[in-house]
Write an enzyme that holds these catalytic residues in place. Structure first.
Site, PDB file in Angstrom:
ATOM      1  N   THR A 241       2.838   5.093  27.159  1.00 13.80           N
ATOM      2  CA  THR A 241       1.335   5.395  26.635  1.00 13.80           C
ATOM      3  C   THR A 241       0.458   5.518  27.587  1.00 13.80           C
ATOM      4  O   THR A 241      -0.217   6.566  27.361  1.00 13.80           O
ATOM      5  CB  THR A 241       1.195   3.676  25.775  1.00 13.80           C
ATOM      6  OG1 THR A 241       2.015   3.675  24.812  1.00 13.80           O
ATOM      7  CG2 THR A 241      -0.517   3.862  25.294  1.00 13.80           C
TER       8      THR A 241
ATOM      9  N   ASN B 189      10.514   9.866  17.377  1.00 13.21           N
ATOM     10  CA  ASN B 189      10.877   8.588  17.646  1.00 13.21           C
ATOM     11  C   ASN B 189      11.092   8.019  16.161  1.00 13.21           C
ATOM     12  O   ASN B 189      11.942   7.253  16.175  1.00 13.21           O
ATOM     13  CB  ASN B 189       9.603   7.478  18.165  1.00 13.21           C
ATOM     14  CG  ASN B 189       8.108   8.064  17.594  1.00 13.21           C
ATOM     15  OD1 ASN B 189       7.856   9.091  17.722  1.00 13.21           O
ATOM     16  ND2 ASN B 189       7.590   7.162  16.897  1.00 13.21           N
TER      17      ASN B 189
ATOM     18  N   ALA C 184      10.741   3.269  30.486  1.00 13.86           N
ATOM     19  CA  ALA C 184      11.816   2.501  30.791  1.00 13.86           C
ATOM     20  C   ALA C 184      12.480   1.798  29.780  1.00 13.86           C
ATOM     21  O   ALA C 184      13.809   2.076  29.665  1.00 13.86           O
ATOM     22  CB  ALA C 184      11.637   1.771  32.153  1.00 13.86           C
TER      23      ALA C 184
ATOM     24  N   CYS D  18       3.865   0.523  13.189  1.00 13.90           N
ATOM     25  CA  CYS D  18       3.147   0.804  14.267  1.00 13.90           C
ATOM     26  C   CYS D  18       3.165  -0.582  15.351  1.00 13.90           C
ATOM     27  O   CYS D  18       3.755  -1.193  14.946  1.00 13.90           O
ATOM     28  CB  CYS D  18       1.839   1.147  13.830  1.00 13.90           C
ATOM     29  SG  CYS D  18       0.669  -0.234  13.126  1.00 13.90           S
TER      30      CYS D  18
HETATM   31  N1  PLP Z   1       6.206   7.979  23.160  1.00 11.36           N
HETATM   32  C1  PLP Z   1       6.981   7.959  22.215  1.00 11.36           C
HETATM   33  C2  PLP Z   1       7.788   9.224  21.570  1.00 11.36           C
HETATM   34  C3  PLP Z   1       7.321   6.638  21.716  1.00 11.36           C
HETATM   35  O1  PLP Z   1       8.218   6.386  20.839  1.00 11.36           O
HETATM   36  C4  PLP Z   1       6.723   5.631  22.536  1.00 11.36           C
HETATM   37  C5  PLP Z   1       7.007   4.074  22.056  1.00 11.36           C
HETATM   38  O2  PLP Z   1       7.587   3.812  20.943  1.00 11.36           O
HETATM   39  C6  PLP Z   1       5.766   5.644  23.410  1.00 11.36           C
HETATM   40  C7  PLP Z   1       5.513   7.037  23.822  1.00 11.36           C
HETATM   41  C8  PLP Z   1       5.127   4.738  24.117  1.00 11.36           C
HETATM   42  O3  PLP Z   1       5.654   4.261  25.018  1.00 11.36           O
HETATM   43  P1  PLP Z   1       5.402   2.652  25.755  1.00 11.36           P
HETATM   44  O4  PLP Z   1       5.943   1.898  24.902  1.00 11.36           O
HETATM   45  O5  PLP Z   1       6.169   2.716  27.096  1.00 11.36           O
HETATM   46  O6  PLP Z   1       4.207   2.547  25.989  1.00 11.36           O
END
Ligand code: PLP
Length: 378
Positions: free
Chosen positions: A72, A140, A189, A313
């Site tokens: 994120t 995702n 990670a 979400c």
């Molecule tokens: N981008 C994608 C495609 C994701 O699936 C996710 C988490 O589900 C993120 C970004 C966010 O990553 P993080 O959970 O490390 O903040």
């Protein structure tokens, strides 16, 4: 009942033993990586070793890696730290991309879930230069893999920078920053067997990046704050282990395909989304007719099987999937979609448990529907 089959790796993958061991060792280091004494130097070594491991995973140089608190933050850094005159994002990006650039133009996708290259080119042609284009490597929810090299070629021909969210792809398919032709690449990670709360933005020399967090010179001035040494060590170890394990994705794909074939055969009317496109080997997004996703997730949980609603979400609530909507899936159908995502730990036993629980649920659903149909309304 304790969870018997964990099939939610796209939410978080199980921690790899290599990552656990590296973190435990790093927690015993006392120093701050910025300190010049021997304690500090040991902590610095730990961070730099991990930086190299993460760089190797994506074919980058260690100096290109900026450690962040996760995917994120890396997505926010990419979109808000790059000074593009215009921003274009695909309609199926993760919320952390969409929310970081609320005014961005949305590039549509095809019914198969692939970014529409003609639409991207038209949007780029009408955008101020230099633009920033953000298209993820693998989705995702559906696992659909995007044609990033052609996207990058189009972007480059129009002087645009290209950011790619590779959070779900890294460690599950080969990812080479140069071959993809992207300027910015996001990693996290905990999707590849490392700990939660750590990720990275990989930055090419073409891009000048402004920090979002100021107040320290860490990460070459691109992200201030004392490094999370143990988490970074776990990330590095997980990256190395995931890379060494890449050839096992073939077996993961066979298990996923078996799961889908059995689900389709057992429950007439089942839909698998994105099946026409190349997908990550570990992901299946499928809809059972007649039963809302939340009900499926809860019933499977009671049976000891952990999956997500297609569009769960971060608050755990289920809302309409913008990914399936962008693919043209009707809201009533999308509301029945669940996501099953396999990990490095998944075995055939897990697949059997899912199929048994899911088909039993489908049978109960039919029985309930029959009751509803045969009983007079109260
Ligand atoms: N981008 C994608 C495609 C994701 O699936 C996710 C988490 O589900 C993120 C970004 C966010 O990553 P993080 O959970 O490390 O903040």
């Amino acid at each position: 009942m304790s969870i018997q089959a964990y099939l939610d790796a796209n939410a978080t993958a199980p921690l790899r033993p290599e990552a656990r061991a590296a973190m435990a060792a790093a927690l015993d280091l006392t120093g701050n990586p910025s300190s010049v004494h021997r304690f500090g130097r040991l902590a610095r070594r730990c961070v730099e070793d991990a930086r190299e491991q993460v760089a190797i995973l994506v074919g980058a140089r260690p100096a290109q890696i900026v450690f962040t608190s996760g995917g994120t933050e890396a997505n926010n850094l990419a979109l808000r730290g790059t000074k593009g005159a215009a921003i274009l994002v695909s309609a199926i990006e993760h919320d952390s991309v969409l929310a970081a650039a609320p005014g961005a133009a949305r590039v549509p996708v095809t019914p198969a879930g692939l970014v529409d290259l003609d639409a991207l080119d038209r949007l780029l042609a009408g955008s101020e230069r230099p633009a920033l284009v953000s298209v993820m490597l693998a989705n995702n929810e559906t696992g659909v893999v995007q044609p990033i090299s052609p996207v990058a070629a189009l972007a480059r021909a129009r002087d645009a920078w290209i950011h790619c969210d590779a959070v779900q792809a890294a460690g599950r398919m080969p990812v080479a920053m140069i071959e993809l032709g992207v300027d910015l690449l996001t990693l996290s990670a905990h999707k590849l067997g490392g700990p939660q709360g750590v990720g990275a933005l990989v930055v090419s020399d073409r891009v000048e990046l402004a920090a979002l967090l100021n107040g320290g010179g860490q990460e070459r001035g691109r992200r201030a704050g004392t490094e999370n040494v143990a988490a970074i060590a776990g990330f590095g170890a997980a990256a190395a282990a995931a890379l060494a394990d890449l050839d096992k994705q073939g077996e993961v794909g066979r298990l996923r395909d078996e799961l889908e074939a059995r689900a389709l055969a057992a429950v007439p009317g089942t839909i698998v989304f994105g099946r026409e496109a190349v997908r990550l080997a570990n992901t299946s997004c499928l809809a059972m007719p007649g039963l809302p996703a939340e009900t499926q997730v809860m019933a499977l949980d009671l049976a000891g099987v952990a999956v997500s609603a297609g569009a769960a979400c971060s608050s755990g609530k289920v809302r309409a999937s913008h990914v399936l909507a962008a693919m043209g899936v009707a809201p009533a159908v999308a509301a029945r979609a669940i996501r099953v995502s396999l990990s490095w730990q998944t075995t055939r036993v897990d697949i059997d448990r899912f199929v048994e629980a899911w088909t039993a649920l489908a049978r109960r659903r039919t029985a309930r529907d029959d009751i509803r149909i045969t009983l007079p309304a109260a």
